[in-house]
Design a protein around this motif. Structure first.
Motif, PDB file in Angstrom:
ATOM      1  N   GLN A 423       0.753  -1.070   0.029  1.00  0.00           N
ATOM      2  CA  GLN A 423       0.191  -0.101  -0.161  1.00  0.00           C
ATOM      3  C   GLN A 423       0.980   1.292   0.122  1.00  0.00           C
ATOM      4  O   GLN A 423       1.880   1.268   0.560  1.00  0.00           O
ATOM      5  CB  GLN A 423      -0.904  -0.017   1.308  1.00  0.00           C
ATOM      6  N   GLU A 424       0.587   2.307  -0.549  1.00  0.00           N
ATOM      7  CA  GLU A 424       1.175   3.689  -0.737  1.00  0.00           C
ATOM      8  C   GLU A 424       0.554   4.395   0.646  1.00  0.00           C
ATOM      9  O   GLU A 424      -0.465   4.402   0.927  1.00  0.00           O
ATOM     10  CB  GLU A 424       0.693   4.428  -1.661  1.00  0.00           C
ATOM     11  N   PRO A 425       1.462   4.979   1.382  1.00  0.00           N
ATOM     12  CA  PRO A 425       1.314   5.734   2.534  1.00  0.00           C
ATOM     13  C   PRO A 425       0.315   6.930   2.229  1.00  0.00           C
ATOM     14  O   PRO A 425       0.109   7.388   1.245  1.00  0.00           O
ATOM     15  CB  PRO A 425       2.674   6.147   3.122  1.00  0.00           C
ATOM     16  N   THR A 426      -0.460   7.069   3.230  1.00  0.00           N
ATOM     17  CA  THR A 426      -1.743   8.161   3.054  1.00  0.00           C
ATOM     18  C   THR A 426      -1.020   9.511   3.128  1.00  0.00           C
ATOM     19  O   THR A 426      -1.618  10.428   2.744  1.00  0.00           O
ATOM     20  CB  THR A 426      -2.453   7.792   4.337  1.00  0.00           C
ATOM     21  N   TRP A 427       0.158   9.671   3.355  1.00  0.00           N
ATOM     22  CA  TRP A 427       0.763  11.010   3.261  1.00  0.00           C
ATOM     23  C   TRP A 427       1.645  11.333   1.939  1.00  0.00           C
ATOM     24  O   TRP A 427       2.059  10.410   1.662  1.00  0.00           O
ATOM     25  CB  TRP A 427       1.596  11.346   4.484  1.00  0.00           C
ATOM     26  N   ALA A 428       1.872  12.705   1.886  1.00  0.00           N
ATOM     27  CA  ALA A 428       2.637  12.869   0.394  1.00  0.00           C
ATOM     28  C   ALA A 428       4.113  12.351   0.433  1.00  0.00           C
ATOM     29  O   ALA A 428       4.614  12.415   1.567  1.00  0.00           O
ATOM     30  CB  ALA A 428       2.695  14.085   0.144  1.00  0.00           C
ATOM     31  N   ARG A 429       4.440  11.958  -0.778  1.00  0.00           N
ATOM     32  CA  ARG A 429       5.748  11.717  -1.135  1.00  0.00           C
ATOM     33  C   ARG A 429       6.581  13.064  -0.944  1.00  0.00           C
ATOM     34  O   ARG A 429       6.226  14.083  -0.871  1.00  0.00           O
ATOM     35  CB  ARG A 429       5.833  11.265  -2.562  1.00  0.00           C
ATOM     36  N   ALA A 430       7.890  12.366  -0.477  1.00  0.00           N
ATOM     37  CA  ALA A 430       9.020  13.494  -0.284  1.00  0.00           C
ATOM     38  C   ALA A 430       9.863  13.378  -1.412  1.00  0.00           C
ATOM     39  O   ALA A 430      10.047  12.189  -2.183  1.00  0.00           O
ATOM     40  CB  ALA A 430       9.787  13.107   0.961  1.00  0.00           C
ATOM     41  N   THR A 431      10.119  14.791  -1.806  1.00  0.00           N
ATOM     42  CA  THR A 431      11.193  14.792  -3.153  1.00  0.00           C
ATOM     43  C   THR A 431      12.365  15.398  -2.828  1.00  0.00           C
ATOM     44  O   THR A 431      13.330  16.053  -3.648  1.00  0.00           O
ATOM     45  CB  THR A 431      10.354  15.612  -4.084  1.00  0.00           C
ATOM     46  N   GLY A 432      12.719  15.749  -1.687  1.00  0.00           N
ATOM     47  CA  GLY A 432      13.852  16.864  -1.267  1.00  0.00           C
ATOM     48  C   GLY A 432      13.661  18.111  -1.346  1.00  0.00           C
ATOM     49  O   GLY A 432      14.508  18.925  -1.186  1.00  0.00           O
ATOM     50  N   THR A 433      12.334  18.713  -1.367  1.00  0.00           N
ATOM     51  CA  THR A 433      12.216  19.912  -1.332  1.00  0.00           C
ATOM     52  C   THR A 433      11.957  20.480   0.104  1.00  0.00           C
ATOM     53  O   THR A 433      11.453  19.716   0.694  1.00  0.00           O
ATOM     54  CB  THR A 433      10.592  20.140  -2.164  1.00  0.00           C
ATOM     55  N   LEU A 434      12.567  21.735   0.389  1.00  0.00           N
ATOM     56  CA  LEU A 434      12.297  22.277   1.700  1.00  0.00           C
ATOM     57  C   LEU A 434      10.778  22.297   2.108  1.00  0.00           C
ATOM     58  O   LEU A 434       9.821  22.538   1.203  1.00  0.00           O
ATOM     59  CB  LEU A 434      12.812  23.593   1.447  1.00  0.00           C
TER      60      LEU A 434
END
Length: 470
Positions: A423-434
């Motif tokens: 399953q994909e986590p319910t919170w947004a992905r991280a991209t290395g953006t501040l």
């Protein structure tokens, strides 16, 4: 809850590796101490691991196997880390759902223990996979060579033997786990501290291949030891042991003698830094781990995070990792992102997300913020019983106090099980953006299910709108 000491009923599995007899306790089947490689003794001691031959007789898997840790590195550890004597240290344990569970095939989680690449034990009760088996996941715990035997940089010795052990264990899982009800096409590799760092190393390696399909790093980091630093430490250690710093020299010493020498040398010098560990410059890690993450493992979803205080808890009795600073100094350092916690562990999270910003699979961050009243903070290792949902395990009360919140364990374990299931986590992905979002667990006054933005902001700085680790 099931008891690790309960005898249970015999249960038999016929796998490509041979017939293996474990014990069924409640709804979980346990198969412990299964050798996946030949014992690393004699000529095999400083050699690449050799696959174990098929068992010619039924193998008794009713008890934990030998551990690579012969001498504990610390007098006091947060995680109970039993040492088990013996030569067959390259073994694994499996806790699987009952054979009559209708959810087969089950996803698989392969767990790598921590211990600074010098110590630790896969036999810890904190790594008991009974809650995973209850929830339809096969949990595999792996032993690998440590310290000089696993990570020495010596002539005529393959580098990164400990990582090579882990790769062979993953090969064994691919070949055999279906016999235990596991799905070889749904394998998550996970670990904490040095184990979490090993996960990131394997994810960054061209040797990782198709051995695993998802990855979880708890309090890991992009740790690697330079060849010069490793050789310098090995030279000092050899002087102390009275042998040349060579394969033959160290091979003339017992594992116990070498590990005691490492312990004495580190204690004498007050050296808490990483002295042996993943080495960059061979076929396993040809480039630094952060660089490898930008090239390899792009199809592997990654969940990673750290505790809020790691090695910066209050200096109170019983804390194995106290900070030398008072509460006010710690608060200021946390705001500035200058604590050991930030520079060693938390900075690795946005750094990994940044390295993987072009990956097809996602990267998700979490931050564990529940403060132990015993250790004076959200310190290193205390998230493990929550992720494993084993708050009744030995040693938990001593580290977490008498009333750790069960609802937090339920939440965190469910998140990890969901990730392992695909399953994909319910919170947004991280991209290395501040300001990347992160799941935050257990901050006082916040909802247990709250998402927060900017948890890792103190350890990053803005560079043209992109987060760069300090």
């Amino acid at each position: 809850m099931d008891s690790l000491d309960a005898p249970g009923e015999p249960c038999t599995v016929r796998a490509p590796a041979g017939t293996i007899i474990g014990r069924r306790i409640g709804r979980a089947r346990r198969f412990l101490g299964i050798p996946f490689a030949e014992a690393p003794t004699g000529a095999r001691r400083f050699a690449a691991p050799a696959p174990r031959g098929r068992f010619t007789e039924p193998f008794d898997a009713s008890r934990h196997g030998a551990t690579a840790q012969a001498v504990p590195l610390f007098a006091t550890t947060t995680v109970p880390e039993p040492s088990v004597p013996g030569d067959d240290v390259l073994n694994l344990g499996i806790v699987a759902p009952a054979a009559d569970d209708d959810r087969v095939p089950f996803p698989v989680m392969v767990w790598i223990h921590g211990g600074a690449f010098l110590a630790g034990s896969p036999a810890s009760p904190w790594y008991d996979g009974r809650a995973f088996a209850r929830d339809g996941v096969v949990c595999v715990t792996v032993g690998y060579r440590l310290g000089v035997d696993g990570f020495a940089v010596l002539d005529d010795v393959p580098a990164n033997l400990g990582l090579r052990d882990l790769l062979l264990a993953l090969d064994w899982v691919q070949e055999n786990i279906a016999a235990f009800g596991g799905d070889p096409d749904r394998v998550t590799v996970a670990g904490q501290s040095a184990g979490g760092a090993a996960v990131l190393a394997l994810l960054s390696s061209p040797a990782g291949g198709r051995r695993f399909h998802r990855a979880v790093s708890l309090s890991g980091g992009t740790f690697a030891v330079g060849g010069d630093a490793a050789r310098h430490f090995l030279g000092r250690l050899a002087d102390r042991l009275g042998v040349p710093p060579t394969r033959a020299g160290f091979g003339s010493c017992t594992v116990e003698h070498i590990q005691q020498g490492v312990l004495d040398l580190r204690s004498e010098r007050g050296d808490d830094t990483l002295v042996l560990g993943p080495f960059v410059g061979d076929d396993i890690l040809p480039v630094p781990i952060a660089d490898g993450l930008s090239v390899h493992g792009h199809g592997v979803p990654l969940l990673l995070g750290a505790t809020g205080d790691e090695f910066d808890g209050d200096a109170i009795p019983g804390n194995p990792h106290p900070s030398p600073f008072n509460a006010a100094e710690l608060a200021a350092a946390r705001a500035a992102g200058t604590r050991v916690t930030d520079t060693l562990f938390r900075a690795a999270c946005p750094r990994a997300a940044l390295s993987r910003r072009d990956a097809t699979a996602g990267t998700w961050l979490y931050s564990f913020e529940w403060a132990s009243p015993v250790l004076g903070g959200a310190t290193h290792c205390i998230d493990i019983p929550y992720f494993f949902d084993v708050l009744d395990a030995p040693g938990v009360t001593e580290a977490l106090g008498p009333h750790p919140p069960a609802e937090l364990a339920t939440l965190m374990h469910a998140d990890l099980v969901g990730f392992v299931r695909g399953q994909e986590p319910t919170w947004a992905r991280a991209t290395g953006t501040l300001g990347d979002p992160a799941r935050e667990y257990g901050r006082p006054g916040s909802a247990l299910v709250a998402d927060t933005t900017g948890v890792f902001d103190p350890v990053v700085r803005a560079v043209s709108g992109v987060a760069e680790a300090c």
